[in-house]
Design an enzyme around this catalytic site. Structure first.
Site, PDB file in Angstrom:
ATOM      1  N   LYS A  59      18.600  39.628   6.525  1.00 44.08           N
ATOM      2  CA  LYS A  59      19.417  38.606   5.969  1.00 44.08           C
ATOM      3  C   LYS A  59      20.879  38.657   6.379  1.00 44.08           C
ATOM      4  O   LYS A  59      21.805  37.845   6.671  1.00 44.08           O
ATOM      5  CB  LYS A  59      19.145  38.670   4.363  1.00 44.08           C
ATOM      6  CG  LYS A  59      17.936  37.802   4.093  1.00 44.08           C
ATOM      7  CD  LYS A  59      18.212  36.429   3.795  1.00 44.08           C
ATOM      8  CE  LYS A  59      16.997  35.725   3.185  1.00 44.08           C
ATOM      9  NZ  LYS A  59      15.890  35.939   3.699  1.00 44.08           N
ATOM     10  N   LYS A  97       8.368  31.343   6.812  1.00 44.47           N
ATOM     11  CA  LYS A  97       8.589  30.412   6.047  1.00 44.47           C
ATOM     12  C   LYS A  97      10.255  30.094   6.229  1.00 44.47           C
ATOM     13  O   LYS A  97      10.600  29.040   6.061  1.00 44.47           O
ATOM     14  CB  LYS A  97       8.384  30.459   4.729  1.00 44.47           C
ATOM     15  CG  LYS A  97       6.624  30.703   4.311  1.00 44.47           C
ATOM     16  CD  LYS A  97       6.533  31.047   3.048  1.00 44.47           C
ATOM     17  CE  LYS A  97       5.094  31.885   2.634  1.00 44.47           C
ATOM     18  NZ  LYS A  97       5.420  33.103   2.396  1.00 44.47           N
ATOM     19  N   LYS A 144       9.455  36.088  14.872  1.00 46.35           N
ATOM     20  CA  LYS A 144       8.312  36.013  14.051  1.00 46.35           C
ATOM     21  C   LYS A 144       8.146  34.773  13.067  1.00 46.35           C
ATOM     22  O   LYS A 144       9.007  34.280  12.834  1.00 46.35           O
ATOM     23  CB  LYS A 144       8.647  37.186  12.924  1.00 46.35           C
ATOM     24  CG  LYS A 144       7.717  37.353  11.848  1.00 46.35           C
ATOM     25  CD  LYS A 144       8.402  38.004  10.630  1.00 46.35           C
ATOM     26  CE  LYS A 144       8.245  37.355   9.514  1.00 46.35           C
ATOM     27  NZ  LYS A 144       8.530  37.967   8.016  1.00 46.35           N
TER      28      LYS A 144
END
Ligand code: ADP
Length: 350
Positions: free
Chosen positions: A129, A215, A212
């Site tokens: 993140k 979601k 990867k």
């Protein structure tokens, strides 16, 4: 955020014994995708009838990224529907919502006093993140601590997850050992030290863009997507620009990586041969993949539509699973509080 290809080379895990306690969770942060399926869900379904198994929908974890109560509720039901449609048998194991066992947050707090900041700074989800320039809250920072509590509160010994979770499971192992060493006599540890169960042939499933599948990257193919939506996604999988006539290397192609997951060995070999021979374009490969996906999930799609008409039944299953899981968690928490020295004067959880 890296767009490098994914290294799928991993040693195969060893399935140990039927006395293993299987524990794993999935976030209700959006529609479940092929990465969730091959990395985790498929193994969850395979293991749950032969082992004691606890599978939870980690709605507390999802609060790290989702702040929309309607979506959180809808996705929670969706995950449950996905499990049931894919063959989860509620008579055989426990499926429940993380928030139905609030003691996990208590254990997470106890563990957060054993986890070091430098260890958490190395957490992959947190680092990822930060690398993307996204704001990281304290919940995201301590995500692996809550995950450790989730696993250890049921005495989990084997955790079927995708390779992206390997490092988090390592943190769980460290916390289990640290708790035992800090608070327990050597011959009477509270927590078993769990092992990850990661299948080498799936390791990390790539998304439409080769990163990867996740979601949160908007590169996912949903397990229950079908028709035009599915076709559009499959057709948009990123490939290189080798012309149709030229031979191609199936081992370095995102479409083939997905084909490999669905196809039996004969189909796999036939398609790999077509790649190598040339005259077989990525468009052809994508059509093959589309057919494989449709065939693989055909029955589950029908079952899911039927189940979706009875959400109350699904919540009954989750409630019952949560009740049983909480009993088990309560036993562990009693021992934890006693070892730590926390005195409680209220009645223990049911
Ligand atoms: P997401 O990254 O999509 O939010 P979760 O964090 O809810 O997924 O992960 C649920 C499970 O699915 C975990 O065991 C995780 O390792 C597995 N998983 C998620 N994405 C992938 C992927 N691309 N390949 C393999 N396994 C994956």
């Amino acid at each position: 955020m890296s767009s490098e290809r994914i290294d799928t080379s991993m040693p195969s895990p060893v399935l140990r014994k039927s006395s293993d306690v299987i524990v794993s969770g999935i976030q209700p942060s959006g529609a479940l995708h092929l990465g969730n399926y091959f990395g985790a869900l498929r193994q969850h379904i395979q293991l749950h009838e032969t082992h004691e198994a606890y599978y939870f929908i980690v709605n507390y974890h999802t609060l790290t990224t989702l702040r929309d109560r309607d979506k959180l509720r809808r996705y929670t039901l969706d995950v449950a529907l996905d499990y049931l449609a894919l063959g989860f048998n509620p008579q055989a194991a426990y499926l429940f919502m993380q928030s139905d066992v609030p003691e996990v947050t208590e254990l997470a707090w106890i563990f957060s006093n054993l986890a070091t900041v430098s260890q958490l700074e190395k957490g992959v989800a947190y680092k990822d993140k930060i690398a993307q320039g996204l704001p990281a809250n304290a919940g995201l920072f301590t995500y692996p601590v809550l995950q450790a509590a989730d696993i250890l509160i049921y005495g989990g010994t084997l955790v079927p997850v995708g390779a992206d979770q390997k490092q988090h499971i390592e943190m769980t192992r460290v916390l289990a050992e640290r708790f035992n060493r800090t608070y327990c006599p050597e011959d009477d540890p509270v927590f078993p030290v769990p092992e990850p169960y990661i299948l080498s042939d799936v390791a990390v499933v790539p998304g439409l863009d080769g990163r990867k599948m996740s979601k949160s990257y908007e590169n996912a193919i949903g397990i229950f997507e079908e028709g035009k939506v599915l076709k559009k996604k499959v057709m948009s999988i990123v490939t290189d620009s080798t012309p149709l006539e030229a031979p191609k290397d199936p081992e370095h192609d995102n479409v083939f990586t997905l084909i490999r997951l669905f196809a039996d060995s004969e189909t796999r070999e036939r398609i790999a041969e077509a790649y190598r021979a040339g005259g077989f374009g990525y468009g052809h490969a994508k059509k093959e993949l589309l057919t494989l996906i449709d065939e693989h999930f055909a029955e589950a799609r029908i079952r899911r539509k039927e189940l979706a008409r009875h959400p109350d039944d699904v919540f009954d299953i989750l409630r019952e699973g949560g009740r049983k899981a909480r009993e088990r968690a309560g036993e562990y928490m009693e021992r934890v509080r006693e070892h730590v020295g926390l005195i409680t004067t209220y009645e223990a959880a049911p």
